[in-house]
Scaffold this active site. Structure first.
Site, PDB file in Angstrom:
ATOM      1  CB  SER A 156       8.950  -5.874   5.078  1.00  0.00           C
ATOM      2  OG  SER A 156       8.425  -5.410   5.498  1.00  0.00           O
ATOM      3  CE1 TYR A 198       5.258  -8.376   8.828  1.00  0.00           C
ATOM      4  CE2 TYR A 198       6.624  -6.887   8.542  1.00  0.00           C
ATOM      5  CZ  TYR A 198       5.772  -7.186   7.915  1.00  0.00           C
ATOM      6  OH  TYR A 198       5.416  -7.174   6.425  1.00  0.00           O
TER       7      TYR A 198
HETATM    8  N1  LIG Z   1       0.965  -3.004   4.158  1.00  0.00           N
HETATM    9  C1  LIG Z   1       2.182  -2.951   4.000  1.00  0.00           C
HETATM   10  O1  LIG Z   1       3.314  -1.533   4.406  1.00  0.00           O
HETATM   11  C2  LIG Z   1       3.632  -3.570   3.665  1.00  0.00           C
HETATM   12  C3  LIG Z   1       4.876  -3.652   3.995  1.00  0.00           C
HETATM   13  C4  LIG Z   1       5.656  -5.253   3.304  1.00  0.00           C
HETATM   14  C5  LIG Z   1       5.103  -6.183   3.551  1.00  0.00           C
HETATM   15  N2  LIG Z   1       3.906  -6.397   3.357  1.00  0.00           N
HETATM   16  C6  LIG Z   1       3.531  -7.861   3.445  1.00  0.00           C
HETATM   17  O2  LIG Z   1       2.406  -7.804   2.370  1.00  0.00           O
HETATM   18  C7  LIG Z   1       1.840  -9.416   2.717  1.00  0.00           C
HETATM   19  C8  LIG Z   1       0.088  -9.019   2.760  1.00  0.00           C
HETATM   20  O3  LIG Z   1       0.169  -7.809   3.194  1.00  0.00           O
HETATM   21  P1  LIG Z   1      -1.007  -6.729   3.107  1.00  0.00           P
HETATM   22  O4  LIG Z   1      -0.501  -5.124   3.124  1.00  0.00           O
HETATM   23  O5  LIG Z   1      -2.177  -6.455   2.371  1.00  0.00           O
HETATM   24  O6  LIG Z   1      -1.996  -7.018   4.554  1.00  0.00           O
HETATM   25  P2  LIG Z   1      -3.407  -6.844   4.912  1.00  0.00           P
HETATM   26  O7  LIG Z   1      -4.426  -5.706   3.656  1.00  0.00           O
HETATM   27  O8  LIG Z   1      -3.671  -6.704   6.080  1.00  0.00           O
HETATM   28  O9  LIG Z   1      -3.892  -8.524   3.988  1.00  0.00           O
HETATM   29  C9  LIG Z   1      -3.121  -9.382   3.868  1.00  0.00           C
HETATM   30  C10 LIG Z   1      -4.191 -10.844   3.765  1.00  0.00           C
HETATM   31  O10 LIG Z   1      -3.689 -12.664   4.650  1.00  0.00           O
HETATM   32  C11 LIG Z   1      -4.477 -12.794   4.983  1.00  0.00           C
HETATM   33  N3  LIG Z   1      -4.451 -13.232   6.169  1.00  0.00           N
HETATM   34  C12 LIG Z   1      -4.037 -13.221   7.656  1.00  0.00           C
HETATM   35  N4  LIG Z   1      -4.102 -14.027   7.964  1.00  0.00           N
HETATM   36  C13 LIG Z   1      -3.737 -15.472   7.734  1.00  0.00           C
HETATM   37  C14 LIG Z   1      -4.232 -16.351   7.805  1.00  0.00           C
HETATM   38  N5  LIG Z   1      -4.613 -16.556   9.115  1.00  0.00           N
HETATM   39  N6  LIG Z   1      -5.052 -17.725   6.784  1.00  0.00           N
HETATM   40  C15 LIG Z   1      -5.863 -16.776   5.695  1.00  0.00           C
HETATM   41  N7  LIG Z   1      -5.386 -15.540   5.490  1.00  0.00           N
HETATM   42  C16 LIG Z   1      -4.814 -14.953   6.779  1.00  0.00           C
HETATM   43  C17 LIG Z   1      -6.081 -11.693   4.921  1.00  0.00           C
HETATM   44  O11 LIG Z   1      -6.952 -12.929   4.726  1.00  0.00           O
HETATM   45  P3  LIG Z   1      -7.797 -12.518   6.170  1.00  0.00           P
HETATM   46  O12 LIG Z   1      -8.376 -11.937   6.885  1.00  0.00           O
HETATM   47  O13 LIG Z   1      -9.512 -12.119   4.885  1.00  0.00           O
HETATM   48  O14 LIG Z   1      -8.110 -14.233   6.043  1.00  0.00           O
HETATM   49  C18 LIG Z   1      -5.482 -10.666   3.616  1.00  0.00           C
HETATM   50  O15 LIG Z   1      -5.825 -11.293   2.860  1.00  0.00           O
HETATM   51  C19 LIG Z   1       1.662  -9.451   3.802  1.00  0.00           C
HETATM   52  O16 LIG Z   1       2.705 -10.517   3.667  1.00  0.00           O
HETATM   53  C20 LIG Z   1       2.695  -8.313   4.489  1.00  0.00           C
HETATM   54  O17 LIG Z   1       3.380  -8.686   6.119  1.00  0.00           O
HETATM   55  C21 LIG Z   1       2.560  -5.618   4.039  1.00  0.00           C
END
Ligand SMILES: NC(=O)c1ccc[n+]([C@@H]2O[C@H](COP(=O)([O-])OP(=O)(O)OC[C@H]3O[C@@H](n4cnc5c(N)ncnc54)[C@H](OP(=O)(O)O)[C@@H]3O)[C@@H](O)[C@H]2O)c1
Length: 265
Positions: free
Chosen positions: A144, A157
């Protein structure tokens, strides 16, 4: 049969939403078979059949909770049962606790570390031997912009994502000679369910639009980076400028900024 004679397989964790779904769509469009992993089986099944229909690829699902210490071994075992060698690993599943460290029960803290530190590292450790043997592999780890930003008060985080950034570079150095590229993908604010899960949707919606990217744009740049063998990818011009501006901030000022400027406190 070698990896060059068959369609390559990508395992994407957290494929049921946000950046993970965008990775699955992007890799399917580039003719990769898929193993989609998350807890919400209904979403995974829907995505798998959509991508199979659209692109004729094989898409399988593995329902798993990656905060369960047994999950990484079980996932790799199931992939082998399916007869799908993992050529590409997208370590994407993640979240941020919405509560401060000392207010969060230990079980939830442990689950966060297991999901985003141990499972990420263990999945890599389990897939690397076969990648080394075939002398080809691609690993994308979702870090991130937070990893290069001032620490967030009471949140693990930023520390977790700093680990992912640092670890990815170390492993890229070790594994590049075996044809394996490891990239830390460091998005900034990206439209997804992340802030709904964290409970910070209202604060997120108040941030100016120019700070935000679509997951498809993050994925396009991230996938191009790992293909090109870049160990770190900060997608988007705004994020690149922010990272460059934050790099020279001295530690004490960063600490002060982390305490005062966090919009999600
Ligand atoms: N969105 C942002 O602004 C942002 C910025 C920087 C980095 N990131 C990183 O990008 C990655 C994806 O995030 P996103 O933004 O796409 O968030 P998101 O839309 O909330 O998606 C998160 C995904 O992780 C899965 N997940 C969460 N807990 C889990 C568990 N215990 N076991 C298996 N799967 C799990 C969820 O699936 P289920 O709930 O179906 O299990 C979902 O598919 C993360 O690592 C996040 O830290 C996001």
């Amino acid at each position: 049969m070698t990896a060059n004679d068959r369609r390559r397989t990508a395992l994407v964790t957290g494929a049921s939403a946000g950046i993970g779904t965008a990775f699955a769509r992007h890799l399917a469009a580039e003719d990769h078979d898929l193993i989609l992993v998350a807890r919400r089986a209904d979403r995974l099944a829907e995505l798998a059949s959509e991508l199979h229909r659209q692109h004729g690829i094989r898409a399988e699902i593995i329902t798993a909770d990656l905060s369960d210490p047994a999950a990484p071994a079980a996932i790799v075992h199931r992939a082998a049962e399916l007869g799908m060698p993992i050529d590409i690993l997208v370590n994407n599943a993640g979240l941020s606790a919405g509560t401060k460290f000392s207010d969060t029960p230990w079980d939830s803290v442990a689950a966060e570390l297991q999901l985003m530190v141990t499972a990420v590292t263990e999945l890599i450790h389990r897939v690397v031997p076969a990648m080394k043997a075939q002398r080809w592999g691609r690993i994308v780890n979702l870090s991130s912009l937070a990893a290069v930003s001032p620490p967030g008060e009471g949140l693990l985080y930023t520390g977790i994502k700093s680990y992912v950034l640092n670890m990815s570079q170390s492993l890229d150095m070790e594994l590049k000679p075996f044809g394996i590229h490891v990239t830390a993908l460091c998005p900034g604010f990206t439209h997804s369910e992340f802030h709904d899960v964290m409970g910070t949707r209202d604060a997120a919606d108040r941030l100016p639009g120019f700070l935000w990217q679509q997951p498809e744009d993050v994925v396009r740049e991230g996938w191009a980076a790992v293909s090109a063998g870049k160990p770190v990818c900060i997608p988007g011009v705004v994020n690149k400028v922010s990272a460059a501006a934050m790099r020279p901030i001295p530690g004490r000022i960063g600490y002060f900024l982390g305490r005062t400027l966090n919009p999600f406190k």
